[in-house]
Every structure is written in structure tokens, then in C-alpha cells.
Design a protein around this motif. Sequence first.
Motif, PDB file in Angstrom:
ATOM      1  N   VAL A 139       0.837  -1.204   0.000  1.00 57.11           N
ATOM      2  CA  VAL A 139       0.000   0.000   0.000  1.00 57.11           C
ATOM      3  C   VAL A 139       0.870   1.252   0.000  1.00 57.11           C
ATOM      4  N   GLY A 140       1.930   1.230   0.817  1.00 58.37           N
ATOM      5  CA  GLY A 140       2.800   2.401   0.893  1.00 58.37           C
ATOM      6  C   GLY A 140       3.457   2.725  -0.434  1.00 58.37           C
ATOM      7  N   LEU A 141       3.971   1.699  -1.125  1.00 59.44           N
ATOM      8  CA  LEU A 141       4.603   1.932  -2.428  1.00 59.44           C
ATOM      9  C   LEU A 141       3.581   2.370  -3.477  1.00 59.44           C
ATOM     10  N   THR A 142       2.351   1.845  -3.357  1.00 58.21           N
ATOM     11  CA  THR A 142       1.304   2.284  -4.277  1.00 58.21           C
ATOM     12  C   THR A 142       0.990   3.768  -4.080  1.00 58.21           C
ATOM     13  N   LEU A 143       0.915   4.207  -2.829  1.00 58.50           N
ATOM     14  CA  LEU A 143       0.639   5.614  -2.549  1.00 58.50           C
ATOM     15  C   LEU A 143       1.792   6.513  -2.992  1.00 58.50           C
ATOM     16  N   ILE A 144       3.024   6.019  -2.814  1.00 59.28           N
ATOM     17  CA  ILE A 144       4.196   6.830  -3.168  1.00 59.28           C
ATOM     18  C   ILE A 144       4.350   6.953  -4.678  1.00 59.28           C
ATOM     19  N   THR A 145       4.203   5.823  -5.390  1.00 59.45           N
ATOM     20  CA  THR A 145       4.456   5.803  -6.837  1.00 59.45           C
ATOM     21  C   THR A 145       3.207   6.058  -7.670  1.00 59.45           C
ATOM     22  N   GLY A 146       2.033   5.857  -7.087  1.00 60.19           N
ATOM     23  CA  GLY A 146       0.805   5.969  -7.858  1.00 60.19           C
ATOM     24  C   GLY A 146       0.556   4.776  -8.759  1.00 60.19           C
ATOM     25  N   ASN A 147       1.352   3.721  -8.598  1.00 67.00           N
ATOM     26  CA  ASN A 147       1.239   2.516  -9.431  1.00 67.00           C
ATOM     27  C   ASN A 147       0.615   1.392  -8.601  1.00 67.00           C
ATOM     28  N   GLY A 148      -0.579   0.931  -8.981  1.00 64.03           N
ATOM     29  CA  GLY A 148      -1.282  -0.090  -8.225  1.00 64.03           C
ATOM     30  C   GLY A 148      -0.671  -1.469  -8.292  1.00 64.03           C
ATOM     31  N   ILE A 149       0.351  -1.652  -9.146  1.00 61.12           N
ATOM     32  CA  ILE A 149       0.953  -2.983  -9.242  1.00 61.12           C
ATOM     33  C   ILE A 149       1.618  -3.386  -7.929  1.00 61.12           C
ATOM     34  N   TRP A 150       2.100  -2.394  -7.164  1.00 62.17           N
ATOM     35  CA  TRP A 150       2.720  -2.715  -5.872  1.00 62.17           C
ATOM     36  C   TRP A 150       1.698  -3.291  -4.904  1.00 62.17           C
TER      37      TRP A 150
END
Length: 319
Positions: free
Chosen positions: A180-191
Motif C-alpha cells: 500500500v505504501g509503495l502504491t501511494l508513493i508511486t501511484g502505481n497499483g501494481i505494488w
Amino acid sequence: MSAGGGTKAILAALGANLGIALTKFVAWLLTGSSSMLAEAIHSVADSGNQGLLLLGGKRSTRKATPEHPFGYGRERYVYAFIVSIVLFSVGGLFALYEAWHKIQHPEAIEEWKWVPIVVLVIAICLEGYSFRTAIKESNHTRGKTSWVDYVRRAKAPELPVVLLEDAGALVGLVFALLGVGLTLITGNGIWDGIGTGAIGLLLVAIAGILAVETKSLLIGEGANPEDVVKLEKAICAGPGVERIIHMKTLYLGPEELLVAAKIAVPPTEQAQEVARHINETETRIREALPIARVIYLEPDIYHPAKATNMTAADPAVAN
């Protein structure tokens, strides 16, 4: 392991998982995060598992019947095995399916971005409390045994199951937090999908470990080597027993051991003396190992040649 210790750990885990599941579902509804959905299903599966463990403990206390003359102690093993199947199917496979779907169609978290982080932090605190309770209760019986050996050798399944579930839940929450954190940081839902996949693989691995260990208990395990030594010393401590010709043990339940042994008695003894020595031997066995509740002792005359043939035919026989 006392049943009370296992029940306390199960109830702590059940309360934590029900609260966590509710908050995770709310977070999933608000954000659409697949990691949150996988973790919510994981918590629901864990809650059901704790219910199964409590049910197995309750059913195992039923009195013996003519159809089941040794009682229902193994009900606890049956329900622990069912737990491993539930964890594998409901938890692990569902998470892997969600991961595949999310990686194929990644979606960023657009609304309520702070909710998953808050929920996961709260869940880590609650799971940590549950895990701490399981560790505390396990330490009452673990002694100096390593945690790996404790999980592998414990005859009572409840605490090892809760320990593995809680450890897996904590690691899974870290995976979800990273996803979830990487998705929020990068904007990429693949994380988010990758985090969900890691949770699924973790649950499948834990389910496999539980299935292997509880399967061994279901098939039937004998006493630990340390307990076998206690039994041998207790049997041979009396004047009416020359040696153990052979002995077998079997756990009828986590706290009930069957002991069957053929013992060599002096050939000159009369039947009344043999009976008295057998009764004395049973008393010594129960004093040395209180869980030895079902004992069958067969008196015999020791013949070295016969004993050698028995050993060759059955490696488990001890002369």
C-alpha cells in the motif's frame, strides 16, 4: 500443554482478528486496495480457525464410548488439520487470485489514502498483542526447546497453530503495508498486487507446515525420546521386572498417552506376585509420566534368541 493456556491464546487471537477484520473491510470499501481485501479475508479465515480450535477442544472432552473406547482426544488434531486446509484455501489461494487480478489490472488508490496505513498500523498492534499472549503461554511448557522444535514436537496443536497464524499475520501486515505504501508513493497499483501475492504465498507456506505437522499427529505419534527414557526407568525400577522386552507408546490425545509393554518377570514368581509387581509398575509409570493414562503390561519370560528374532522383524522393539 495445559488446555487453559491454549484457550487463553486462542481467545486473545479471536478477539484481535475479529476487530482487525472489521477495520480492514472498512478500509477496503473506502480505498479498493486488494492488499486490504486479502488481509481482511485473512483475518476472517483466522477468526474461523480459532473457532474451529475452540470447537475441537470442546469436543475432545467427551467421555469414551463403546464405539470409541479410547475417547475423543484426537478431535483436537482433526480440527487443527481442518484449520490448515481453511488457511490454505480461504486465505492463501484467495490472496493469490486477488494478486493476479490486481497485477493484470493495477489501480492506484485515489481516495481515503491515509485509511489503509492507519488500519494496518492498528492491526499490527493488535496482532502483536495476540502474538505476545501466544508466546507467553507457550513459554510455560516450551522450556529450553527452540521455537522450531516446539512447533514440530508439541503434541497439543493449539498453541503452535496460534503461534504460526499470528507470526504469519504480522509478516503479512508488513507486506500489505509495503504494498500500500509503495502504491501511494508511486501511484502505481501494481505494488498493491505484489503485496497481495506475497501475503498469499506466505499463507500457503504456513498452511503447508501446519498440514504436515498435524497430519503426523493424526496418523499417531509416540512419546518423545525424553519421555521414553522416563518410562523405561520407571518400569525397570521395581524388583519384579527384569527388563523390558519391547514397548510401544501412542498419543491418544494431547494429554493422554497409551503405553503398551511386554516385560520380563522372574520365571520362579507365582501369579499373585506377578500381578502385584504389575500394579506397582503401573503406579511408577503414572508417577514418572502423569499423561500415561492407558497402560497395558504383559508379563513374559525373557528368551534372548526369541528377543533377537523380534528385534530383526520389528526395528522399534527394544530388548
